[in-house]
Write a protein that holds these residues in place. Structure first.
Motif, short mmCIF file in Angstrom:
data_model
loop_
_atom_site.label_atom_id
_atom_site.label_comp_id
_atom_site.label_asym_id
_atom_site.label_seq_id
_atom_site.Cartn_x
_atom_site.Cartn_y
_atom_site.Cartn_z
N GLN A 229 0.83 -1.20 0.00
CA GLN A 229 0.00 0.00 0.00
C GLN A 229 0.88 1.26 0.00
O GLN A 229 2.00 1.24 0.49
CB GLN A 229 -0.91 0.02 1.23
CG GLN A 229 -1.98 -1.03 1.18
CD GLN A 229 -2.85 -1.00 2.43
OE1 GLN A 229 -2.57 -0.29 3.38
NE2 GLN A 229 -3.90 -1.81 2.42
N GLU A 230 0.34 2.31 -0.56
CA GLU A 230 1.05 3.59 -0.63
C GLU A 230 1.34 4.12 0.76
O GLU A 230 0.45 4.18 1.61
CB GLU A 230 0.20 4.60 -1.41
CG GLU A 230 0.88 5.91 -1.68
CD GLU A 230 2.02 5.78 -2.67
OE1 GLU A 230 2.98 6.57 -2.56
OE2 GLU A 230 1.95 4.90 -3.53
N GLY A 231 2.58 4.47 1.02
CA GLY A 231 2.96 5.06 2.30
C GLY A 231 3.08 4.08 3.45
O GLY A 231 3.10 4.48 4.61
N ALA A 232 3.18 2.79 3.15
CA ALA A 232 3.27 1.78 4.21
C ALA A 232 4.66 1.81 4.84
O ALA A 232 5.67 1.91 4.14
CB ALA A 232 2.99 0.40 3.65
N ASN A 233 4.71 1.74 6.15
CA ASN A 233 5.98 1.66 6.87
C ASN A 233 6.32 0.17 7.01
O ASN A 233 5.80 -0.53 7.86
CB ASN A 233 5.84 2.32 8.24
CG ASN A 233 7.14 2.38 8.99
OD1 ASN A 233 8.10 1.70 8.65
ND2 ASN A 233 7.17 3.21 10.01
N ARG A 234 7.22 -0.29 6.16
CA ARG A 234 7.50 -1.72 6.07
C ARG A 234 8.20 -2.24 7.31
O ARG A 234 7.96 -3.36 7.74
CB ARG A 234 8.32 -2.01 4.83
CG ARG A 234 7.50 -1.77 3.58
CD ARG A 234 8.27 -2.03 2.33
NE ARG A 234 7.39 -1.87 1.17
CZ ARG A 234 7.83 -1.80 -0.05
NH1 ARG A 234 9.11 -1.90 -0.30
NH2 ARG A 234 6.98 -1.65 -1.04
N ARG A 235 9.06 -1.46 7.91
CA ARG A 235 9.75 -1.91 9.13
C ARG A 235 8.77 -2.05 10.29
O ARG A 235 8.88 -2.97 11.09
CB ARG A 235 10.89 -0.99 9.48
CG ARG A 235 12.02 -1.10 8.47
CD ARG A 235 13.31 -0.60 9.02
NE ARG A 235 14.34 -0.82 8.04
CZ ARG A 235 15.36 -1.64 8.23
NH1 ARG A 235 15.48 -2.29 9.35
NH2 ARG A 235 16.26 -1.80 7.29
N GLU A 236 7.80 -1.16 10.36
CA GLU A 236 6.78 -1.27 11.41
C GLU A 236 5.92 -2.51 11.17
O GLU A 236 5.54 -3.19 12.11
CB GLU A 236 5.92 -0.01 11.44
CG GLU A 236 4.80 -0.06 12.46
CD GLU A 236 5.29 -0.26 13.88
OE1 GLU A 236 4.61 -0.97 14.65
OE2 GLU A 236 6.35 0.28 14.24
#
Length: 66
Positions: A21-28
């Motif tokens: 998804q757009e703007g997803a924080n992958r590390r979180e």
């Protein structure tokens, strides 16, 4: 309270869906799913290359033996 019965593939697919998804924080997302960032990025790369088949477990057996 019922137990959550979810298999590994459905969790991986959910991770990929949220990570794309757009703007997803992958590390979180990795922290939330309890995986290392290295594993999360590995799954994303496999998904980009092979689609949903890339999320299946891959054998660690060596291709060649001396």
């Amino acid at each position: 309270m019922p137990w959550s019965t979810r298999d590994t593939m459905s969790l991986r697919e959910e991770f990929i869906t949220l990570a794309c998804q757009e703007g997803a924080n992958r590390r979180e997302l990795c922290r939330r799913f309890g995986i290392s960032p290295q594993t999360g990025y590995k799954w994303l790369a496999r998904f980009a290359q092979l689609g949903s088949l890339g999320l299946a477990d891959v054998s660690r057996r060596p291709l060649h033996s001396p």
